[in-house]
Design a protein around this motif. Structure first.
Motif, PDB file in Angstrom:
ATOM      1  N   LEU A   1      -1.455   2.399   5.747  1.00  0.00           N
ATOM      2  CA  LEU A   1      -1.335   3.687   6.444  1.00  0.00           C
ATOM      3  C   LEU A   1       0.106   4.178   6.455  1.00  0.00           C
ATOM      4  CD1 LEU A   1      -3.650   2.946   9.515  1.00  0.00           C
ATOM      5  CD2 LEU A   1      -4.242   4.064   7.362  1.00  0.00           C
ATOM      6  N   ARG A   2       1.051   3.302   6.838  1.00  0.00           N
ATOM      7  CA  ARG A   2       2.463   3.674   6.913  1.00  0.00           C
ATOM      8  C   ARG A   2       3.299   2.439   6.606  1.00  0.00           C
ATOM      9  NH1 ARG A   2      -0.047   5.635  11.202  1.00  0.00           N
ATOM     10  NH2 ARG A   2       0.490   3.790  12.435  1.00  0.00           N
ATOM     11  N   ALA A   3       4.505   2.682   6.063  1.00  0.00           N
ATOM     12  CA  ALA A   3       5.454   1.595   5.835  1.00  0.00           C
ATOM     13  C   ALA A   3       6.817   2.202   5.552  1.00  0.00           C
ATOM     14  CB  ALA A   3       5.016   0.712   4.671  1.00  0.00           C
ATOM     15  N   HIS A   4       7.899   1.509   5.971  1.00  0.00           N
ATOM     16  CA  HIS A   4       9.255   1.943   5.617  1.00  0.00           C
ATOM     17  C   HIS A   4      10.116   0.696   5.407  1.00  0.00           C
ATOM     18  CE1 HIS A   4      12.414   4.971   5.324  1.00  0.00           C
ATOM     19  NE2 HIS A   4      13.206   4.024   5.844  1.00  0.00           N
ATOM     20  N   PRO A   5      10.647   0.494   4.216  1.00  0.00           N
ATOM     21  CA  PRO A   5      10.503   1.389   3.061  1.00  0.00           C
ATOM     22  C   PRO A   5       9.110   1.269   2.440  1.00  0.00           C
ATOM     23  CG  PRO A   5      11.778  -0.533   2.463  1.00  0.00           C
ATOM     24  CD  PRO A   5      11.546  -0.643   3.941  1.00  0.00           C
ATOM     25  N   SER A   6       8.641   2.354   1.850  1.00  0.00           N
ATOM     26  CA  SER A   6       7.289   2.395   1.285  1.00  0.00           C
ATOM     27  C   SER A   6       7.271   1.978  -0.177  1.00  0.00           C
ATOM     28  CB  SER A   6       6.711   3.808   1.430  1.00  0.00           C
ATOM     29  OG  SER A   6       7.559   4.751   0.789  1.00  0.00           O
ATOM     30  N   ARG A   7       8.409   1.813  -0.775  1.00  0.00           N
ATOM     31  CA  ARG A   7       8.452   1.388  -2.179  1.00  0.00           C
ATOM     32  C   ARG A   7       8.381  -0.140  -2.256  1.00  0.00           C
ATOM     33  NH1 ARG A   7      13.438   2.366  -0.333  1.00  0.00           N
ATOM     34  NH2 ARG A   7      15.100   0.870  -0.789  1.00  0.00           N
ATOM     35  N   VAL A   8       8.094  -0.635  -3.444  1.00  0.00           N
ATOM     36  CA  VAL A   8       8.055  -2.074  -3.743  1.00  0.00           C
ATOM     37  C   VAL A   8       7.161  -2.819  -2.748  1.00  0.00           C
ATOM     38  CG1 VAL A   8       9.445  -4.057  -4.441  1.00  0.00           C
ATOM     39  CG2 VAL A   8      10.469  -1.787  -4.438  1.00  0.00           C
ATOM     40  N   LEU A   9       5.908  -2.379  -2.632  1.00  0.00           N
ATOM     41  CA  LEU A   9       4.939  -3.078  -1.790  1.00  0.00           C
ATOM     42  C   LEU A   9       4.211  -4.123  -2.625  1.00  0.00           C
ATOM     43  CD1 LEU A   9       3.324  -0.179   0.284  1.00  0.00           C
ATOM     44  CD2 LEU A   9       5.016  -1.837   1.043  1.00  0.00           C
ATOM     45  N   ARG A  10       4.079  -5.331  -2.080  1.00  0.00           N
ATOM     46  CA  ARG A  10       3.344  -6.395  -2.737  1.00  0.00           C
ATOM     47  C   ARG A  10       2.139  -6.793  -1.870  1.00  0.00           C
ATOM     48  NH1 ARG A  10       5.545 -10.958  -2.592  1.00  0.00           N
ATOM     49  NH2 ARG A  10       7.167 -10.540  -1.021  1.00  0.00           N
ATOM     50  N   PHE A  11       1.155  -7.416  -2.499  1.00  0.00           N
ATOM     51  CA  PHE A  11      -0.007  -7.884  -1.748  1.00  0.00           C
ATOM     52  C   PHE A  11      -0.367  -9.284  -2.190  1.00  0.00           C
ATOM     53  CE2 PHE A  11      -1.923  -5.904  -5.503  1.00  0.00           C
ATOM     54  CZ  PHE A  11      -2.825  -6.881  -5.908  1.00  0.00           C
ATOM     55  N   GLU A  12      -1.062 -10.000  -1.280  1.00  0.00           N
ATOM     56  CA  GLU A  12      -1.611 -11.310  -1.609  1.00  0.00           C
ATOM     57  C   GLU A  12      -2.869 -11.531  -0.791  1.00  0.00           C
ATOM     58  OE1 GLU A  12       1.657 -13.908  -0.767  1.00  0.00           O
ATOM     59  OE2 GLU A  12       1.235 -13.978   1.395  1.00  0.00           O
ATOM     60  N   TRP A  13      -3.932 -12.042  -1.478  1.00  0.00           N
ATOM     61  CA  TRP A  13      -5.212 -12.339  -0.836  1.00  0.00           C
ATOM     62  C   TRP A  13      -5.341 -13.847  -0.680  1.00  0.00           C
ATOM     63  CZ3 TRP A  13      -8.799  -8.993   1.118  1.00  0.00           C
ATOM     64  CH2 TRP A  13      -8.651  -7.642   0.793  1.00  0.00           C
ATOM     65  N   LEU A  14      -5.749 -14.286   0.515  1.00  0.00           N
ATOM     66  CA  LEU A  14      -5.894 -15.707   0.783  1.00  0.00           C
ATOM     67  C   LEU A  14      -7.221 -15.977   1.480  1.00  0.00           C
ATOM     68  CD1 LEU A  14      -2.696 -14.810   1.771  1.00  0.00           C
ATOM     69  CD2 LEU A  14      -2.487 -17.277   1.605  1.00  0.00           C
ATOM     70  N   LEU A  15      -7.821 -17.134   1.171  1.00  0.00           N
ATOM     71  CA  LEU A  15      -8.958 -17.655   1.916  1.00  0.00           C
ATOM     72  C   LEU A  15      -8.462 -18.882   2.655  1.00  0.00           C
ATOM     73  CD1 LEU A  15     -11.888 -17.897   2.798  1.00  0.00           C
ATOM     74  CD2 LEU A  15     -12.405 -19.024   0.619  1.00  0.00           C
TER      75      LEU A  15
END
Length: 935
Positions: A552-566
């Protein structure tokens, strides 16, 4: 416990709602437009219960509206939610709404208006004609006695002189009237040209005619030739000037008034100080503070004429907030102090009282007097209160030094305030700069940050901080914050604080020149805000599961990474696509290892936002069905049974439900009894399931817990309470206890109350109230006026009452029930009232169990009859019209209790008994006994 399990067609229903009442109501009326009015006496207990139907079970919410004020009491899912107000007050009257909704159709809303009745003690006030007041009050003058009492409903007043009742016209010297503008709120007794007999005790009696049992209230006023309005005297100065910490006593005495006046003290500060002491006419304020200064008034009242009032002002001496500023020569466009030019030093103090304020000046510790070059002035208090100026004309090198402004109050007792100001070659106007690297200032949400402006110059002024980019408050809630070192410290900084901040010099404790200012930029970084924060996903084995985490929102909004975990095992990681704001993870075919908690972390420089998905095979909870008609039955003396019904919420969301685990325990006990109820086949959405609970002990209540079971294991449970109740119907509510009108009769029974009876009703027949005697209570009756004719029938059929078989071969020893009701059969044309037993599954005609004909007098009587049904049954009440219009028959308060009737009323005819004997041969003995007695 014998049980059976049945599936019915889909069963959902939008909500319906009705409000029933208990507690201490005076009466409940039906007004026009179906509004119900519940009248209650102040101080009693209000109980309103919201009865709902509908499946799934509706959510209930109570609201109250009185004028434009709306108060939400509660938002709850408790069935039959009761609104309970103990010791209700007059301000709690108004319209109460019960709202029920379950997502099907529109919400159901019902209202009831609560009218709180009360009567306060009356108050008599006495006045004389305007302009006729003399020292000898009320002698040969016209006098007005005014009586007022707060009440609901409107009060009625009556006047007495001694034991004599006064009415308009009963005495030529007395006039009684209600002023037009008061609309009945008062009644005035006018005594014209007082006579000797007018000096007497006058009683005003206020009455609301004993509604709600509220007794009359009265007050006595003694009128004599000495009756006079109050007068008082304050034995204190005005104003009173004191030092903090002193004890102040204000003395007030009465100098006149009959009856003796009552003295009270009031303050301009809304209320008297907490530590104040009032004794008689003396008010004592121990260890007074500046906050307790103000106007204090003594008020004397005896209800004669207008109250007397005398006031005095207490002034608490004080000095505070000392400040200074330096003004360079105003005739030169230069902010610096220079030799040969003028300079002015100003000093300001807040003083109480301002007229006691005195100033003196020192130079380097020695007294300074006003001269041609050193001009000392004091500003007009109306223009700039508490300010003194020192003008130095033609500044010389020898004038450099420390100047001290000393503020004091005449008479002493208050510490002086001294302010030092240094004038020298280093005294220069201020300058503001932002240190290198301090703007823009980057911080992370939750940090403590310091915004800094460097202040040069001598003396250093106070720095004012404010928002420069928008009209918004500072972190402490004010529009401006002061700083003495140029630093603004913000603890626990938030993303809303991002923006531009202005630092600006104040004229105080510095130069009175154009303010200097600078801008500091603050950037607050914060981790991504994501959705959903938590989501439960229920799914069966072998089916796909798709999980989506959205930024929805982030600052800084650039260079966002994700990771999925169980759990803590990494499943997938990567970088966000610049064109997308979400990431997905898909399970193509769910297996047992796939159940668990999945986490998606979205990461930037400031931290991580986390979406959590709980993937489970748990079944949703069942939803109990509360609208079962007569779910309770009795087949043995000390036990009862209950038909438990429910539907399954979202049955196809997970694997097939193979069974239910049923738990039951008696209320107040710890032990649970459990059993499994197997399920054959697939449950469809909305299908109604039934399980019979038996061997429940009367009159105990039970807590029932139902849990669905799948291959995953146990799902979510649902709990309800099963309560034993005998059947009772007083027809107070519109649904009339699920009774129905027979569609094959000639006309219908009518629900009625005497309070709403048509003015065209037939006299000499029918009741004047319900069985309890209330004109607001309801009952059922047959209206025998035209177009009805002799022999017409009206039949009222009860809901089904269940009798559960003990074995598959039927009932060998059928239970007994006592069927009772009250009847009113008054009028010369009364026909017949019959009661029939109608059993389910029997092809034979209904069995007559009770019958009565003819005029029984203008009173309610009770009928009771024992019945022995062998299957689920109904009771039918049949009214038959007699030969004329004076033949209304009424019934009320129908009951059905387990067991034989005890002491039935002696109004059973031998004919009625013999007619019912086709059910039980045992009745023959009873018939013969009765016939023998009649011989």
């Amino acid at each position: 416990m014998l049980t059976h399990f049945v599936l019915f067609p889909p069963q959902t229903a939008p909500p319906t709602v009705r409000i029933i009442h208990s507690g201490h109501a005076c009466n409940v009326e039906e007004e026009r437009h179906t509004e119900r009015v519940y009248t209650i006496r102040e101080g009693e207990t209000l109980e309103l219960t919201c009865l709902v139907t509908g499946h799934p079970r509706p959510q209930i919410r109570w609201t109250k509206t009185a004028g434009s004020v709306s108060d939400r009491f509660q938002d709850s899912s408790v069935f039959n939610e009761t609104l309970h107000i103990a010791k209700i007050q007059r301000t709690q009257g108004g319209r109460y709404y019960c709202k029920a909704e379950n997502g099907l159709g529109s919400p159901a809303i019902k209202s009831i208006r609560v009218d709180v009745y009360y009567l306060d003690d009356p108050v008599v006030t006495v006045h004389q004609s305007i302009g006729e007041a003399k020292e000898q009050f009320y002698y040969e003058r016209t006098v007005f006695l005014r009586c007022v009492a707060n009440s609901n409903p409107p009060v009625r007043y009556s006047w007495h002189r001694g034991r004599e009742v006064l009415t308009q016209g009963s005495d030529k010297g007395v006039e009684i009237y209600e002023p037009f503008f008061t609309q009945g709120e008062t009644k005035i007794l006018k005594l014209k040209n007082l006579r000797p007999q007018d000096y007497a005790n006058y009683s005003c009696i206020a009455s609301v005619r004993n509604v709600c049992g509220i007794p009359d209230r009265s007050v006595i006023f003694r009128l004599t030739n000495k009756t006079a309005s109050p007068s008082i005297k304050l034995l204190v100065e005005d104003p009173i000037v004191v030092n903090p910490g002193q004890t102040v006593s204000l003395v007030c005495i009465t100098t006149g008034g009959e009856p003796p006046p009552i003295l009270t003290w009031v303050s301009s500060n809304d209320s008297l100080p907490q530590r104040s002491v009032v004794k008689g006419g003396t008010l004592t304020l121990p260890a007074i503070t500046s906050d307790e200064a103000g106007v204090y008034s003594c008020v004397a009242s005896n209800n004669v004429g207008n109250p007397a009032k005398k006031s005095t002002t207490i002034v608490v001496r004080a000095l505070k907030k000392g400040r200074f500023w330096i003004t360079p020569d105003p005739y030169h466009n230069d902010d610096h102090i220079q030799i040969g030019r003028e300079v002015k030093i100003s000093c300001q103090v807040e003083a109480t009282p301002p007229e006691e304020l005195t100033f003196s000046w020192l130079k380097n510790g020695r007294a300074l007097r006003s001269s041609e070059r050193m001009v000392i002035t004091q500003t007009d208090p109306d223009i700039s209160p508490g300010t003194t100026n020192l003008d130095i004309i033609d500044l010389k090198f020898t004038d450099f030094g420390t100047y001290t402004c000393v503020a004091a109050l005449k008479g002493g007792g208050i510490p002086e305030i001294s302010i030092d100001v240094n004038i020298s070659s280093t005294t220069v106007p201020p300058n503001l700069t932002v240190p290198r690297g301090k703007s823009p200032l980057v911080a992370r949400e939750g940090d403590t940050v310091e915004l800094e402006c460097l202040v040069s110059g001598k003396p250093k002024p106070i720095i004012l901080w404010s928002r420069a980019d928008k009209e918004a408050p500072m972190p402490d809630g004010s529009m401006q914050m002061e700083s003495y070192d140029g630093v603004l410290r913000i603890v626990n900084v938030s993303r809303e604080m991002t923006g531009s901040y202005r630092c600006q010099t104040s004229q105080y404790n510095g130069f009175n020149v154009k303010p200097r200012e600078a801008i500091v930029e603050l950037i607050v970084q914060y981790p991504p805000t994501v959705e959903p924060v938590f989501m439960e996903m229920r799914q069966g084995l072998g089916r796909p599961v798709v999980m989506t985490c959205r930024v929805l929102r982030a600052h800084p909004s650039r260079v966002l990474r994700f990771e999925w975990l169980l759990s803590n095992r990494l499943l997938h990681a990567g970088a966000f696509d610049a064109q997308r704001d979400e990431t997905e993870y898909t399970i193509r075919s769910l297996n047992r290892d796939g159940w668990g908690e999945y986490t998606c972390n979205v990461i930037n420089e400031a931290g991580a936002g986390k979406c959590t998905f709980q993937v489970t095979g748990k079944a949703y909870p069942p939803e109990f069905y509360y609208d079962t008609y007569n779910p309770l039955w009795q087949n043995r003396p000390r036990v009862y049974g209950f038909k438990l019904q429910w539907t399954q919420m979202n049955p196809n969301a997970v694997d097939r439900i193979v069974a239910y685990r049923l738990g039951i325990r008696q209320m107040g006990l710890q032990r649970w009894w459990e059993q499994e109820i197997p399920v054959d086949g697939t449950i469809n959405k909305g299908e109604l399931m039934t399980h019979n609970l038996t061997e429940l002990i009367k009159p105990e209540s039970y807590e029932v817990r139902l849990t669905p079971i799948t291959r995953f294991g146990e799902g979510d449970s649902a709990i309800r309470i099963v309560t034993y109740r005998e059947f009772h119907c007083s027809f107070e509510e519109e649904p009339i206890c699920m009774f129905t009108q027979d569609k094959n009769d000639d006309f219908d029974w009518t629900r009625h109350s005497a309070a709403t009876r048509d003015t065209k009703y037939t006299p000499n027949t029918g009741p004047s109230g319900d069985h309890s005697g209330s004109k607001q209570g309801f009952y059922m009756y047959i209206e025998t006026s035209r177009p009805r004719k002799e022999g017409d029938q009206a039949r009222l059929i009860s809901p089904f009452f269940n009798v559960a078989p003990k074995n598959p071969y039927g009932i060998t020893n059928p239970p007994a029930y006592c069927f009772g009701f009250f009847y009113h059969m008054y009028g010369k044309h009364i026909g017949t009232l019959n009661a029939f037993l109608k059993q389910k599954g029997q092809t034979a005609s209904e069995g007559l169990v009770w019958s009565l004909s003819g005029n029984q007098g203008d009173r309610w009587k009770q009928a009771k009859v024992s019945i022995h049904p062998t299957a689920s049954f109904q009771v039918v009440l049949q009214g038959i019209r007699g030969p004329g219009i004076e033949g209304d028959i009424a019934i009320d308060d129908i009951t059905l209790e387990e067991g034989e009737c005890r002491d039935p009323p002696p109004n059973l005819s031998a004919k009625a008994l013999s007619t019912s004997c086709h059910i039980w041969l045992l009745c023959v003995t009873l018939v013969l006994t009765l016939l023998e007695g009649q011989r």
